[in-house]
Write a protein that holds these residues in place. Structure first.
Motif, short mmCIF file in Angstrom:
data_model
loop_
_atom_site.label_atom_id
_atom_site.label_comp_id
_atom_site.label_asym_id
_atom_site.label_seq_id
_atom_site.Cartn_x
_atom_site.Cartn_y
_atom_site.Cartn_z
N HIS A 126 0.76 26.93 30.10
CA HIS A 126 1.99 26.36 29.56
C HIS A 126 2.50 25.24 30.45
O HIS A 126 2.71 25.43 31.65
CB HIS A 126 3.08 27.43 29.42
CG HIS A 126 2.79 28.41 28.34
ND1 HIS A 126 3.57 29.53 28.14
CD2 HIS A 126 1.84 28.44 27.38
CE1 HIS A 126 3.09 30.22 27.11
NE2 HIS A 126 2.04 29.57 26.65
N TYR A 171 13.65 24.04 22.50
CA TYR A 171 13.12 22.69 22.54
C TYR A 171 11.81 22.65 23.32
O TYR A 171 10.84 21.99 22.92
CB TYR A 171 14.16 21.77 23.17
CG TYR A 171 13.91 20.27 23.05
CD1 TYR A 171 13.04 19.73 22.11
CD2 TYR A 171 14.59 19.39 23.89
CE1 TYR A 171 12.84 18.36 22.02
CE2 TYR A 171 14.40 18.02 23.80
CZ TYR A 171 13.52 17.51 22.86
OH TYR A 171 13.33 16.15 22.79
N SER A 172 11.78 23.37 24.43
CA SER A 172 10.53 23.43 25.20
C SER A 172 9.42 24.08 24.39
O SER A 172 8.26 23.69 24.49
CB SER A 172 10.75 24.19 26.52
OG SER A 172 11.00 25.57 26.29
N GLN A 204 11.83 21.02 35.75
CA GLN A 204 12.13 22.24 34.97
C GLN A 204 12.44 23.43 35.87
O GLN A 204 12.98 24.44 35.39
CB GLN A 204 10.97 22.57 34.04
CG GLN A 204 9.71 23.09 34.74
CD GLN A 204 8.59 23.35 33.77
OE1 GLN A 204 8.74 24.11 32.81
NE2 GLN A 204 7.46 22.69 33.99
N HIS A 241 9.73 13.89 25.74
CA HIS A 241 9.60 13.65 24.30
C HIS A 241 9.48 12.15 24.03
O HIS A 241 8.68 11.71 23.19
CB HIS A 241 10.80 14.23 23.57
CG HIS A 241 10.57 14.44 22.10
ND1 HIS A 241 11.37 15.25 21.32
CD2 HIS A 241 9.63 13.94 21.25
CE1 HIS A 241 10.92 15.22 20.08
NE2 HIS A 241 9.87 14.43 20.01
N GLU A 284 5.93 22.36 23.64
CA GLU A 284 4.75 23.14 24.05
C GLU A 284 3.78 23.31 22.90
O GLU A 284 2.55 23.26 23.10
CB GLU A 284 5.19 24.51 24.58
CG GLU A 284 4.08 25.31 25.20
CD GLU A 284 3.54 24.67 26.48
OE1 GLU A 284 2.31 24.49 26.57
OE2 GLU A 284 4.34 24.35 27.36
N PHE A 304 5.48 23.69 29.83
CA PHE A 304 6.92 23.91 29.93
C PHE A 304 7.19 25.40 30.04
O PHE A 304 7.07 26.14 29.06
CB PHE A 304 7.63 23.31 28.71
CG PHE A 304 7.35 21.85 28.53
CD1 PHE A 304 7.90 20.91 29.39
CD2 PHE A 304 6.51 21.40 27.53
CE1 PHE A 304 7.62 19.55 29.25
CE2 PHE A 304 6.23 20.05 27.36
CZ PHE A 304 6.79 19.13 28.23
N LEU A 315 13.17 17.38 29.21
CA LEU A 315 12.48 17.52 27.92
C LEU A 315 12.66 16.27 27.06
O LEU A 315 11.71 15.81 26.40
CB LEU A 315 12.99 18.76 27.19
CG LEU A 315 12.68 20.11 27.86
CD1 LEU A 315 13.45 21.24 27.18
CD2 LEU A 315 11.18 20.40 27.83
N CYS A 351 17.23 20.34 32.81
CA CYS A 351 16.04 20.72 32.04
C CYS A 351 16.05 20.06 30.65
O CYS A 351 14.99 19.62 30.16
CB CYS A 351 15.98 22.23 31.90
SG CYS A 351 15.66 23.09 33.46
N VAL A 392 17.37 24.50 25.44
CA VAL A 392 16.26 24.25 26.36
C VAL A 392 15.09 25.17 26.05
O VAL A 392 13.92 24.72 26.00
CB VAL A 392 16.72 24.43 27.82
CG1 VAL A 392 15.53 24.53 28.77
CG2 VAL A 392 17.63 23.27 28.23
N ARG A 393 15.35 26.44 25.83
CA ARG A 393 14.26 27.39 25.54
C ARG A 393 13.52 27.00 24.26
O ARG A 393 12.28 26.97 24.21
CB ARG A 393 14.83 28.81 25.40
CG ARG A 393 15.34 29.41 26.69
CD ARG A 393 15.61 30.90 26.53
NE ARG A 393 16.65 31.19 25.56
CZ ARG A 393 17.95 31.27 25.83
NH1 ARG A 393 18.38 31.05 27.08
NH2 ARG A 393 18.83 31.55 24.89
N LEU A 413 9.74 27.46 30.24
CA LEU A 413 11.19 27.62 30.06
C LEU A 413 11.53 28.64 28.97
O LEU A 413 12.66 28.68 28.50
CB LEU A 413 11.81 26.25 29.71
CG LEU A 413 11.73 25.20 30.83
CD1 LEU A 413 12.07 23.81 30.27
CD2 LEU A 413 12.67 25.56 31.97
#
Length: 291
Positions: free
Chosen positions: A123, A145-146, A79, A95, A150, A125, A91, A87, A142-143, A127
């Motif tokens: 945290h 999904y993380s 990451q 997953h 999380e 992740f 993820l 990234c 990415v933001r 991101l």
């Protein structure tokens, strides 16, 4: 937070050094690093290959705890690369690990052991502010999904339960714990809806694959949530005034979430119908790239 990644590399065995090269390690660990590097390559239109994901799953199934910690540490450090495709694939691989039978081993490391090695605010992740200037759409994915993954880790850290994989039997819980589980499950649903999938975005294979995995999560998660709320409503006379207010808030939030859930499932259904014969025609049940 690069300092955190170095701590993780030393303490949990993970990953790339500061210039992105592999250190000299025993062959088994080198094989793990190689599989991770190939599964999280920078090519944005290539999904992680099944053989690489399955090799990582095999380590989690048969490996010692130290082997699993090494794998998680190596993968989580991806990451800190600045490329959205890397990234996003990191993820996706996490997953898949969290959907498999090895999920508790992986989830426990993400929920508890990373915090011991300096990962910011517990945290896994980090991101939330990720940005790749050349990949605006994928950076947003990415933001968000993380944030979804999380939230799942945070629930496990708090309740020692993953609602995606373990159905809660309301009859075995008190009103207080049922309310806690209902709020937690609803929080994961909320993190899912924050992704705000649109048909145009799902032309990206990585985004489409992420949606497919999350939709698989939603079936058991919503089943647990509905069972908890139904039990609470059926036993509302046993609830205190404060508990009734909490239940009302949960139900009111669900009514607000329902249109968003319907919209996402409709987007997925529309894309599935439109993509017949296309690479995304397996959206709802598709897998990773070939060998």
């Amino acid at each position: 937070m690069r300092a955190s990644s170095r701590n993780m590399s030393k303490s949990v065995g993970g990953g790339l050094d500061s210039v992105g090269t592999t250190a000299a390690v025993p062959p088994a660990k080198h094989d793990v690093k190689t599989a991770i590097l190939k599964a999280t390559s920078k090519e944005r239109h290539v999904l992680p290959k099944r053989k690489h994901v399955e090799s990582l799953l095999a380590v989690c199934v048969a490996g010692r705890q130290v082997d699993v910690e090494f794998l998680v540490g190596t993968l989580i450090n991806r990451q800190f690369e600045k490329q959205a495709a890397v990234c996003a694939k990191m993820l996706l691989v996490f997953h898949e690990l969290l959907r498999a039978d090895v999920r508790r081993r992986v989830m426990h490391i993400l929920a508890f052991q990373l915090a011991q090695h300096g990962f910011q605010n517990f945290h896994a992740f980090q991101l939330a502010s990720f940005k790749d200037g050349s990949e605006i759409l994928l950076s947003s994915f990415v933001r968000q999904y993380s944030g979804y993954l999380e939230e799942r880790v945070a629930v496990f850290r708090t309740l020692k339960t993953d609602h995606v994989k373990k159905r809660i039997d309301p009859a075995k819980h008190t009103v207080k714990t049922m309310l806690a589980h209902a709020r937690a499950a609803q929080g994961v649903v909320g993190a899912f809806l924050d992704l705000q999938f649109r048909s145009a975005e799902l032309s990206e294979e990585l985004v489409a694959r992420g949606l497919a995995l999350i939709l698989k999560d939603m079936t058991p998660l919503l089943g647990t949530f509905h069972a908890l709320v139904t039990m609470l409503l059926d036993n509302h006379r046993r609830l205190s005034l404060a508990q009734l207010e909490s239940l009302r808030d949960i139900y009111a939030r669900y009514l607000k979430q329902r249109p968003g859930l319907d919209a996402v499932y409709q987007v997925a259904a529309d894309l599935e119908a439109a993509a017949a014969g296309d690479v995304r025609s397996g959206l709802m049940g598709g897998g990773y790239g070939g060998s």
